[in-house]
Scaffold this motif. Structure first.
Motif, PDB file in Angstrom:
ATOM      1  N   SER A 104      -1.290   2.783 -10.150  1.00 39.27           N
ATOM      2  CA  SER A 104      -0.858   1.774  -8.888  1.00 39.27           C
ATOM      3  C   SER A 104      -1.358   1.197  -7.544  1.00 39.27           C
ATOM      4  O   SER A 104      -1.769   2.094  -7.062  1.00 39.27           O
ATOM      5  CB  SER A 104       1.002   1.389  -8.814  1.00 39.27           C
ATOM      6  OG  SER A 104       1.372   2.352  -8.559  1.00 39.27           O
ATOM      7  N   PRO A 105      -1.734   0.094  -7.222  1.00 39.08           N
ATOM      8  CA  PRO A 105      -2.847   0.209  -6.094  1.00 39.08           C
ATOM      9  C   PRO A 105      -1.913  -0.455  -4.257  1.00 39.08           C
ATOM     10  O   PRO A 105      -1.554  -0.460  -3.656  1.00 39.08           O
ATOM     11  CB  PRO A 105      -2.805  -1.554  -6.378  1.00 39.08           C
ATOM     12  CG  PRO A 105      -1.956  -2.843  -6.465  1.00 39.08           C
ATOM     13  CD  PRO A 105      -1.409  -1.345  -7.854  1.00 39.08           C
ATOM     14  N   VAL A 106      -1.138   1.140  -4.571  1.00 37.15           N
ATOM     15  CA  VAL A 106      -0.270   1.829  -3.522  1.00 37.15           C
ATOM     16  C   VAL A 106      -1.731   2.900  -2.562  1.00 37.15           C
ATOM     17  O   VAL A 106      -2.288   3.465  -3.572  1.00 37.15           O
ATOM     18  CB  VAL A 106       0.567   2.044  -3.850  1.00 37.15           C
ATOM     19  CG1 VAL A 106       1.343   3.250  -3.067  1.00 37.15           C
ATOM     20  CG2 VAL A 106       1.389   0.813  -4.776  1.00 37.15           C
ATOM     21  N   TYR A 124      -0.585   6.085   0.056  1.00 38.85           N
ATOM     22  CA  TYR A 124       0.438   7.312   0.972  1.00 38.85           C
ATOM     23  C   TYR A 124      -0.292   7.206   1.953  1.00 38.85           C
ATOM     24  O   TYR A 124      -0.927   8.075   2.464  1.00 38.85           O
ATOM     25  CB  TYR A 124       1.374   7.593   0.067  1.00 38.85           C
ATOM     26  CG  TYR A 124       1.775   7.209  -1.717  1.00 38.85           C
ATOM     27  CD1 TYR A 124       3.230   6.531  -1.170  1.00 38.85           C
ATOM     28  CD2 TYR A 124       1.404   7.451  -1.999  1.00 38.85           C
ATOM     29  CE1 TYR A 124       3.729   6.288  -2.096  1.00 38.85           C
ATOM     30  CE2 TYR A 124       1.666   6.972  -3.905  1.00 38.85           C
ATOM     31  CZ  TYR A 124       2.556   6.271  -3.362  1.00 38.85           C
ATOM     32  OH  TYR A 124       3.243   5.834  -5.068  1.00 38.85           O
ATOM     33  N   ARG A 182       4.598   3.862   2.592  1.00 37.93           N
ATOM     34  CA  ARG A 182       4.233   3.319   1.237  1.00 37.93           C
ATOM     35  C   ARG A 182       3.508   2.321   1.277  1.00 37.93           C
ATOM     36  O   ARG A 182       3.421   1.324   2.151  1.00 37.93           O
ATOM     37  CB  ARG A 182       4.595   3.021   0.097  1.00 37.93           C
ATOM     38  CG  ARG A 182       4.600   2.407  -0.986  1.00 37.93           C
ATOM     39  CD  ARG A 182       5.444   2.484  -2.501  1.00 37.93           C
ATOM     40  NE  ARG A 182       6.377   1.772  -2.170  1.00 37.93           N
ATOM     41  CZ  ARG A 182       6.541   0.637  -2.647  1.00 37.93           C
ATOM     42  NH1 ARG A 182       5.542  -0.294  -3.130  1.00 37.93           N
ATOM     43  NH2 ARG A 182       7.247  -0.358  -2.111  1.00 37.93           N
ATOM     44  N   LYS A 239       0.433  -0.858   0.339  1.00 43.54           N
ATOM     45  CA  LYS A 239       0.009  -1.830  -0.298  1.00 43.54           C
ATOM     46  C   LYS A 239      -1.850  -2.390  -0.822  1.00 43.54           C
ATOM     47  O   LYS A 239      -1.347  -2.574   0.543  1.00 43.54           O
ATOM     48  CB  LYS A 239       0.672  -3.369  -0.920  1.00 43.54           C
ATOM     49  CG  LYS A 239       2.306  -3.047  -1.740  1.00 43.54           C
ATOM     50  CD  LYS A 239       2.649  -4.200  -1.899  1.00 43.54           C
ATOM     51  CE  LYS A 239       5.060  -4.502  -2.962  1.00 43.54           C
ATOM     52  NZ  LYS A 239       4.380  -5.589  -2.854  1.00 43.54           N
ATOM     53  N   ASP A 272      -4.736  -4.712  -1.115  1.00 44.77           N
ATOM     54  CA  ASP A 272      -4.994  -5.964  -2.006  1.00 44.77           C
ATOM     55  C   ASP A 272      -6.480  -5.986  -2.092  1.00 44.77           C
ATOM     56  O   ASP A 272      -6.980  -6.511  -1.045  1.00 44.77           O
ATOM     57  CB  ASP A 272      -4.439  -6.837  -0.689  1.00 44.77           C
ATOM     58  CG  ASP A 272      -4.482  -8.703  -1.730  1.00 44.77           C
ATOM     59  OD1 ASP A 272      -5.383  -8.505  -2.063  1.00 44.77           O
ATOM     60  OD2 ASP A 272      -3.864  -9.448  -1.544  1.00 44.77           O
ATOM     61  N   ILE A 326      -4.854  -3.354   3.450  1.00 43.79           N
ATOM     62  CA  ILE A 326      -4.000  -2.646   3.673  1.00 43.79           C
ATOM     63  C   ILE A 326      -2.349  -2.898   4.160  1.00 43.79           C
ATOM     64  O   ILE A 326      -2.406  -3.036   5.009  1.00 43.79           O
ATOM     65  CB  ILE A 326      -4.061  -1.063   3.781  1.00 43.79           C
ATOM     66  CG1 ILE A 326      -4.309  -0.701   4.976  1.00 43.79           C
ATOM     67  CG2 ILE A 326      -5.069  -0.325   2.331  1.00 43.79           C
ATOM     68  CD1 ILE A 326      -4.775   0.965   4.623  1.00 43.79           C
ATOM     69  N   THR A 337       4.163  -1.483   3.719  1.00 45.46           N
ATOM     70  CA  THR A 337       6.063  -1.923   3.279  1.00 45.46           C
ATOM     71  C   THR A 337       7.262  -1.148   3.793  1.00 45.46           C
ATOM     72  O   THR A 337       6.530   0.008   5.026  1.00 45.46           O
ATOM     73  CB  THR A 337       5.592  -1.381   1.830  1.00 45.46           C
ATOM     74  OG1 THR A 337       6.097   0.658   1.386  1.00 45.46           O
ATOM     75  CG2 THR A 337       5.028  -1.793   1.188  1.00 45.46           C
ATOM     76  N   ASP A 341       6.653   1.038  -9.651  1.00 50.16           N
ATOM     77  CA  ASP A 341       4.966   0.169  -9.009  1.00 50.16           C
ATOM     78  C   ASP A 341       5.359   1.262  -7.175  1.00 50.16           C
ATOM     79  O   ASP A 341       4.493   0.730  -6.392  1.00 50.16           O
ATOM     80  CB  ASP A 341       6.496  -1.159  -7.832  1.00 50.16           C
ATOM     81  CG  ASP A 341       7.701  -0.484  -7.282  1.00 50.16           C
ATOM     82  OD1 ASP A 341       7.591   0.483  -7.211  1.00 50.16           O
ATOM     83  OD2 ASP A 341       8.217  -1.130  -6.836  1.00 50.16           O
ATOM     84  N   SER A 370       7.158   3.592  -5.528  1.00 49.66           N
ATOM     85  CA  SER A 370       8.072   3.079  -4.886  1.00 49.66           C
ATOM     86  C   SER A 370       8.797   4.605  -4.956  1.00 49.66           C
ATOM     87  O   SER A 370       8.497   4.917  -5.833  1.00 49.66           O
ATOM     88  CB  SER A 370       9.020   2.377  -4.210  1.00 49.66           C
ATOM     89  OG  SER A 370       9.017   1.837  -5.933  1.00 49.66           O
TER      90      SER A 370
END
Length: 357
Positions: A88-90, A92, A101, A103, A105, A111, A114, A161, A163
Protein backbone atom coordinates in the motif's frame (compact mmCIF):
# COMPACT_ATOMS: atom_id res chain seq x y z
CA UNK A 1 34.82 21.43 4.92
CA UNK A 2 32.28 18.63 4.80
CA UNK A 3 29.18 19.31 2.70
CA UNK A 4 26.89 17.35 4.98
CA UNK A 5 23.77 19.19 3.87
CA UNK A 6 24.08 18.07 0.24
CA UNK A 7 23.05 14.94 -1.63
CA UNK A 8 24.33 13.64 -4.93
CA UNK A 9 22.20 12.04 -7.58
CA UNK A 10 24.14 9.85 -10.01
CA UNK A 11 23.41 7.77 -13.08
CA UNK A 12 24.61 4.21 -13.18
CA UNK A 13 24.65 2.52 -16.57
CA UNK A 14 24.28 -1.18 -17.36
CA UNK A 15 28.06 -1.72 -17.14
CA UNK A 16 28.23 -0.39 -13.56
CA UNK A 17 29.77 2.99 -14.46
CA UNK A 18 28.65 5.78 -12.12
CA UNK A 19 28.47 9.40 -13.31
CA UNK A 20 27.47 12.56 -11.51
CA UNK A 21 23.95 13.81 -12.29
CA UNK A 22 23.06 16.61 -9.87
CA UNK A 23 23.28 17.99 -6.36
CA UNK A 24 20.47 18.72 -3.91
CA UNK A 25 20.11 20.22 -0.46
CA UNK A 26 19.12 17.89 2.36
CA UNK A 27 19.48 18.16 6.14
CA UNK A 28 22.71 18.04 8.09
CA UNK A 29 23.97 14.62 9.25
CA UNK A 30 21.46 12.57 7.27
CA UNK A 31 20.99 9.19 8.95
CA UNK A 32 18.54 7.17 6.84
CA UNK A 33 17.56 6.85 3.17
CA UNK A 34 14.93 4.58 1.62
CA UNK A 35 13.29 4.09 -1.76
CA UNK A 36 9.72 3.07 -2.51
CA UNK A 37 9.35 -0.31 -4.19
CA UNK A 38 7.99 1.32 -7.35
CA UNK A 39 11.04 3.59 -7.66
CA UNK A 40 8.97 6.77 -7.60
CA UNK A 41 10.02 8.19 -4.22
CA UNK A 42 13.26 8.47 -2.23
CA UNK A 43 13.27 9.75 1.35
CA UNK A 44 16.31 11.03 3.25
CA UNK A 45 15.91 11.74 6.97
CA UNK A 46 17.85 14.13 9.17
CA UNK A 47 17.42 14.21 12.93
CA UNK A 48 20.82 14.50 14.61
CA UNK A 49 21.46 18.17 13.82
CA UNK A 50 19.04 20.99 12.93
CA UNK A 51 17.23 21.32 10.66
CA UNK A 52 15.35 18.12 11.55
CA UNK A 53 13.54 17.15 8.38
CA UNK A 54 12.73 14.53 5.79
CA UNK A 55 13.74 15.31 2.22
CA UNK A 56 11.25 13.82 -0.27
CA UNK A 57 12.49 13.21 -3.83
CA UNK A 58 9.84 12.22 -6.39
CA UNK A 59 11.14 10.57 -9.57
CA UNK A 60 9.20 11.13 -12.78
CA UNK A 61 8.45 8.59 -15.50
CA UNK A 62 11.09 10.14 -17.77
CA UNK A 63 13.75 9.67 -15.08
CA UNK A 64 13.97 13.31 -14.03
CA UNK A 65 14.05 14.09 -10.31
CA UNK A 66 11.89 16.82 -8.80
CA UNK A 67 13.36 19.30 -6.37
CA UNK A 68 12.97 17.92 -2.85
CA UNK A 69 9.97 18.61 -0.67
CA UNK A 70 10.87 19.01 3.00
CA UNK A 71 8.75 17.58 5.80
CA UNK A 72 9.47 18.87 9.31
CA UNK A 73 7.15 16.58 11.28
CA UNK A 74 9.93 15.10 13.44
CA UNK A 75 11.43 18.20 15.03
CA UNK A 76 12.44 16.91 18.45
CA UNK A 77 13.16 13.22 18.00
CA UNK A 78 16.44 11.48 18.74
CA UNK A 79 15.99 8.36 16.62
CA UNK A 80 14.56 7.89 13.17
CA UNK A 81 14.36 5.13 10.61
CA UNK A 82 12.05 4.59 7.63
CA UNK A 83 10.53 1.73 5.65
CA UNK A 84 7.92 1.48 2.88
CA UNK A 85 4.92 -0.84 2.89
CA UNK A 86 5.16 -3.00 -0.26
CA UNK A 87 1.39 -3.52 -0.48
CA UNK A 88 0.00 0.00 0.00
CA UNK A 89 1.17 3.64 -0.52
CA UNK A 90 2.41 3.99 3.03
CA UNK A 91 5.77 4.71 4.66
CA UNK A 92 6.56 4.23 8.36
CA UNK A 93 8.90 6.75 9.97
CA UNK A 94 10.42 6.90 13.44
CA UNK A 95 11.61 4.38 16.00
CA UNK A 96 12.27 6.24 19.24
CA UNK A 97 9.93 6.87 20.96
CA UNK A 98 7.13 6.56 18.35
CA UNK A 99 6.57 5.27 14.84
CA UNK A 100 4.16 7.17 12.58
CA UNK A 101 2.32 5.94 9.49
CA UNK A 102 2.58 8.38 6.58
CA UNK A 103 0.41 8.24 3.47
CA UNK A 104 1.98 8.86 0.08
CA UNK A 105 0.19 10.90 -2.59
CA UNK A 106 1.97 10.28 -5.89
CA UNK A 107 -0.38 12.69 -7.70
CA UNK A 108 0.19 15.62 -5.33
CA UNK A 109 3.78 14.48 -4.77
CA UNK A 110 3.93 14.66 -1.00
CA UNK A 111 3.75 12.56 2.16
CA UNK A 112 1.24 13.20 4.94
CA UNK A 113 1.35 12.00 8.57
CA UNK A 114 -1.68 10.15 9.89
CA UNK A 115 -2.92 9.90 13.45
CA UNK A 116 -1.90 6.24 13.41
CA UNK A 117 1.12 6.14 15.72
CA UNK A 118 2.87 3.40 17.62
CA UNK A 119 4.48 3.90 21.02
CA UNK A 120 7.19 1.38 21.73
CA UNK A 121 10.43 0.56 23.47
CA UNK A 122 13.40 2.37 21.93
CA UNK A 123 14.03 0.62 18.62
CA UNK A 124 17.30 0.64 16.75
CA UNK A 125 16.06 -0.23 13.27
CA UNK A 126 12.82 -0.86 11.41
CA UNK A 127 12.02 -3.05 8.40
CA UNK A 128 9.10 -4.80 6.69
CA UNK A 129 8.16 -8.41 5.95
CA UNK A 130 5.99 -8.94 2.87
CA UNK A 131 5.32 -12.56 3.86
CA UNK A 132 3.50 -11.68 7.08
CA UNK A 133 2.64 -8.06 6.14
CA UNK A 134 4.16 -6.78 9.36
CA UNK A 135 6.70 -4.27 10.57
CA UNK A 136 9.91 -5.75 11.99
CA UNK A 137 11.91 -3.93 14.68
CA UNK A 138 15.20 -4.56 16.41
CA UNK A 139 15.02 -3.08 19.88
CA UNK A 140 17.19 -2.36 22.89
CA UNK A 141 16.29 -1.02 26.30
CA UNK A 142 18.89 -0.40 29.00
CA UNK A 143 17.18 2.32 31.02
CA UNK A 144 17.00 2.71 34.81
CA UNK A 145 13.39 1.48 34.95
CA UNK A 146 12.07 -2.03 34.16
CA UNK A 147 12.38 -3.82 31.85
CA UNK A 148 16.16 -3.89 32.20
CA UNK A 149 18.60 -4.80 29.41
CA UNK A 150 16.06 -6.07 26.90
CA UNK A 151 17.29 -6.75 23.37
CA UNK A 152 15.72 -8.54 20.49
CA UNK A 153 13.38 -8.42 17.52
CA UNK A 154 9.66 -7.65 17.34
CA UNK A 155 6.93 -7.81 14.68
CA UNK A 156 3.69 -5.82 14.49
CA UNK A 157 0.96 -6.98 12.11
CA UNK A 158 -0.61 -4.47 9.73
CA UNK A 159 -4.07 -4.08 8.23
CA UNK A 160 -4.71 -3.92 4.48
CA UNK A 161 -4.46 -0.10 4.53
CA UNK A 162 -1.13 -0.32 6.34
CA UNK A 163 -2.42 0.74 9.75
CA UNK A 164 -1.08 -0.78 12.97
CA UNK A 165 -2.72 -3.60 14.92
CA UNK A 166 -2.12 -4.85 18.45
CA UNK A 167 -0.98 -8.24 17.14
CA UNK A 168 2.70 -8.37 18.13
CA UNK A 169 5.39 -11.01 18.54
CA UNK A 170 8.70 -10.74 20.41
CA UNK A 171 11.95 -12.69 20.40
CA UNK A 172 14.60 -11.72 22.96
CA UNK A 173 18.22 -12.05 21.87
CA UNK A 174 20.98 -11.54 24.43
CA UNK A 175 22.93 -9.08 22.34
CA UNK A 176 22.74 -5.46 21.26
CA UNK A 177 21.86 -5.40 17.58
CA UNK A 178 21.92 -2.20 15.56
CA UNK A 179 21.29 -3.18 11.93
CA UNK A 180 18.30 -5.10 10.66
CA UNK A 181 17.72 -6.53 7.18
CA UNK A 182 14.78 -8.64 5.99
CA UNK A 183 15.03 -11.02 3.04
CA UNK A 184 13.15 -10.05 -0.15
CA UNK A 185 10.53 -12.75 0.43
CA UNK A 186 10.05 -11.65 4.05
CA UNK A 187 10.87 -15.09 5.52
CA UNK A 188 14.15 -14.27 7.27
CA UNK A 189 15.75 -11.37 9.13
CA UNK A 190 19.45 -10.80 9.80
CA UNK A 191 20.38 -8.50 12.66
CA UNK A 192 23.95 -7.47 13.43
CA UNK A 193 25.62 -5.63 16.30
CA UNK A 194 28.68 -5.19 18.45
CA UNK A 195 28.09 -7.79 21.17
CA UNK A 196 28.15 -11.60 21.14
CA UNK A 197 26.49 -13.01 19.18
CA UNK A 198 27.36 -10.42 16.56
CA UNK A 199 24.94 -11.80 13.97
CA UNK A 200 21.58 -13.48 14.42
CA UNK A 201 19.36 -15.02 11.76
CA UNK A 202 15.68 -15.02 12.70
CA UNK A 203 12.80 -16.74 10.92
CA UNK A 204 9.47 -14.97 10.39
CA UNK A 205 6.27 -17.03 10.15
CA UNK A 206 3.28 -15.86 8.12
CA UNK A 207 1.48 -14.86 11.32
CA UNK A 208 4.46 -12.68 12.35
CA UNK A 209 5.78 -15.03 15.02
CA UNK A 210 9.55 -15.36 15.28
CA UNK A 211 12.08 -18.13 15.83
CA UNK A 212 15.87 -18.15 16.10
CA UNK A 213 17.64 -19.90 13.22
CA UNK A 214 21.33 -19.19 13.75
CA UNK A 215 23.87 -17.05 15.58
CA UNK A 216 27.39 -16.24 14.39
CA UNK A 217 30.37 -14.81 16.28
CA UNK A 218 33.37 -13.32 14.48
CA UNK A 219 36.96 -13.49 15.80
CA UNK A 220 38.09 -9.93 16.33
CA UNK A 221 41.23 -10.45 14.23
CA UNK A 222 39.12 -11.60 11.31
CA UNK A 223 36.24 -9.16 11.23
CA UNK A 224 36.02 -5.87 13.07
CA UNK A 225 32.77 -4.10 13.90
CA UNK A 226 30.32 -5.74 11.52
CA UNK A 227 27.73 -3.42 10.07
CA UNK A 228 24.93 -3.99 7.58
CA UNK A 229 23.59 -6.99 5.71
CA UNK A 230 22.49 -6.64 2.09
CA UNK A 231 20.39 -9.31 0.38
CA UNK A 232 20.55 -9.96 -3.34
CA UNK A 233 17.10 -9.50 -4.93
CA UNK A 234 16.72 -13.25 -5.49
CA UNK A 235 17.21 -13.81 -1.75
CA UNK A 236 19.94 -16.40 -2.30
CA UNK A 237 22.92 -14.42 -0.98
CA UNK A 238 23.78 -11.95 1.78
CA UNK A 239 26.63 -9.41 1.74
CA UNK A 240 27.91 -8.17 5.11
CA UNK A 241 30.16 -5.13 5.62
CA UNK A 242 32.29 -3.75 8.46
CA UNK A 243 33.07 -0.18 9.46
CA UNK A 244 36.02 0.10 11.82
CA UNK A 245 37.53 3.52 11.16
CA UNK A 246 41.16 3.84 10.01
CA UNK A 247 41.64 0.07 9.84
CA UNK A 248 41.44 -2.17 6.78
CA UNK A 249 38.01 -3.78 6.60
CA UNK A 250 36.62 -6.80 4.77
CA UNK A 251 33.39 -7.89 3.07
CA UNK A 252 31.80 -11.28 3.71
CA UNK A 253 29.46 -13.04 1.29
CA UNK A 254 27.09 -15.79 2.43
CA UNK A 255 24.79 -18.17 0.63
CA UNK A 256 21.35 -18.64 2.20
CA UNK A 257 19.73 -22.05 2.53
CA UNK A 258 16.30 -21.44 1.03
CA UNK A 259 14.68 -24.02 3.29
CA UNK A 260 16.27 -23.29 6.67
CA UNK A 261 17.53 -19.71 6.26
CA UNK A 262 21.00 -20.61 7.55
CA UNK A 263 24.01 -18.66 6.26
CA UNK A 264 27.15 -20.30 4.85
CA UNK A 265 30.17 -18.16 4.05
CA UNK A 266 31.27 -18.45 0.42
CA UNK A 267 33.67 -15.50 0.06
CA UNK A 268 35.87 -13.20 2.12
CA UNK A 269 37.17 -10.03 0.45
CA UNK A 270 40.17 -9.10 2.56
CA UNK A 271 42.06 -5.88 3.07
CA UNK A 272 45.12 -7.05 1.13
CA UNK A 273 43.79 -5.21 -1.92
CA UNK A 274 45.52 -1.99 -2.86
CA UNK A 275 43.98 0.38 -1.98
CA UNK A 276 42.41 -1.56 0.90
CA UNK A 277 38.78 -1.45 1.90
CA UNK A 278 38.05 1.39 4.27
CA UNK A 279 35.10 1.95 6.57
CA UNK A 280 31.81 0.85 4.97
CA UNK A 281 30.16 4.23 5.25
CA UNK A 282 27.41 3.45 2.74
CA UNK A 283 26.57 0.51 0.50
CA UNK A 284 23.74 -0.80 -1.67
CA UNK A 285 22.80 -3.68 -3.96
CA UNK A 286 21.31 -2.57 -7.28
CA UNK A 287 17.70 -3.72 -7.74
CA UNK A 288 18.61 -5.82 -10.78
CA UNK A 289 21.01 -7.82 -8.60
CA UNK A 290 23.98 -7.14 -10.87
CA UNK A 291 26.13 -4.84 -8.73
CA UNK A 292 27.11 -4.09 -5.14
CA UNK A 293 28.06 -0.45 -4.54
CA UNK A 294 30.44 0.21 -1.63
CA UNK A 295 31.70 3.55 -0.36
CA UNK A 296 35.28 3.49 0.87
CA UNK A 297 35.78 5.88 3.79
CA UNK A 298 38.58 6.29 6.31
CA UNK A 299 40.99 4.40 4.08
CA UNK A 300 44.30 3.64 5.86
CA UNK A 301 47.07 5.79 4.42
CA UNK A 302 44.68 8.21 2.72
CA UNK A 303 43.50 11.66 3.90
CA UNK A 304 40.33 11.46 5.97
CA UNK A 305 38.31 13.45 3.42
CA UNK A 306 39.11 11.13 0.50
CA UNK A 307 36.25 8.73 -0.25
CA UNK A 308 35.01 6.92 -3.34
CA UNK A 309 32.43 4.53 -4.71
CA UNK A 310 33.70 1.02 -5.42
CA UNK A 311 31.59 -1.22 -7.65
CA UNK A 312 31.50 -5.02 -7.39
CA UNK A 313 29.82 -7.26 -9.92
CA UNK A 314 27.60 -9.92 -8.35
CA UNK A 315 28.26 -13.21 -10.12
CA UNK A 316 25.64 -15.92 -10.66
CA UNK A 317 27.09 -17.93 -7.78
CA UNK A 318 26.78 -14.92 -5.45
CA UNK A 319 30.49 -14.06 -5.22
CA UNK A 320 31.71 -10.51 -5.82
CA UNK A 321 34.18 -9.33 -8.44
CA UNK A 322 35.78 -5.96 -7.69
CA UNK A 323 35.53 -3.70 -10.78
CA UNK A 324 38.35 -1.33 -9.97
CA UNK A 325 37.98 0.55 -13.24
CA UNK A 326 34.50 1.66 -12.05
CA UNK A 327 35.89 3.54 -9.05
CA UNK A 328 34.36 7.02 -8.70
CA UNK A 329 35.88 9.46 -6.25
CA UNK A 330 33.52 11.73 -4.36
CA UNK A 331 33.98 15.46 -4.64
CA UNK A 332 36.40 16.79 -2.06
CA UNK A 333 34.87 17.33 1.35
CA UNK A 334 31.90 15.02 0.95
CA UNK A 335 30.97 12.70 3.78
CA UNK A 336 29.19 9.64 2.40
CA UNK A 337 26.70 8.64 5.08
CA UNK A 338 24.10 7.00 2.84
CA UNK A 339 23.66 5.28 -0.50
CA UNK A 340 20.32 4.23 -1.96
CA UNK A 341 19.57 2.77 -5.38
CA UNK A 342 15.85 2.99 -6.25
CA UNK A 343 14.31 0.30 -8.47
CA UNK A 344 13.63 1.17 -12.08
CA UNK A 345 11.21 -0.15 -14.68
CA UNK A 346 11.14 0.17 -18.47
CA UNK A 347 7.86 2.06 -18.23
CA UNK A 348 9.15 4.28 -15.45
CA UNK A 349 12.52 5.63 -16.51
CA UNK A 350 15.55 5.07 -18.73
CA UNK A 351 17.81 2.11 -18.01
CA UNK A 352 19.73 3.92 -15.30
CA UNK A 353 19.44 3.82 -11.56
CA UNK A 354 20.02 6.61 -9.10
CA UNK A 355 22.36 6.97 -6.16
CA UNK A 356 21.52 9.48 -3.45
CA UNK A 357 24.49 10.10 -1.16
Amino acid sequence: FFEDDKAWACDMDSSGTISFRGEYTVGLESNSAVSSTNGRLVLISTIWIDPHRISCFFINKDGTIDMPIYNNYFQDYAGLDMVFNKKSPVVYIGTDPICVRFKIDYQQKNIFPTTDTLNMLPALAINYSSLSDCLVFSYAYTGPQPPYNVYGIKTIKLLSDGSFTTDTHWLDILSTHRYLSVSPDGRFAVITGLDDPELSVVGIHQDGSLFLIQTIDFPIKEFNNIKETFFTPNGKYAIITSNLLNTPNIILVYSIDQETGKLTRIQTIKSSYNPPLGEARASAVTPDGKYFVYVNAGIPGYPNDVEWFDVFRIEENGTLTWLKDKKMELKGGYSSALTIVPPWRETLAPTQGWLAH
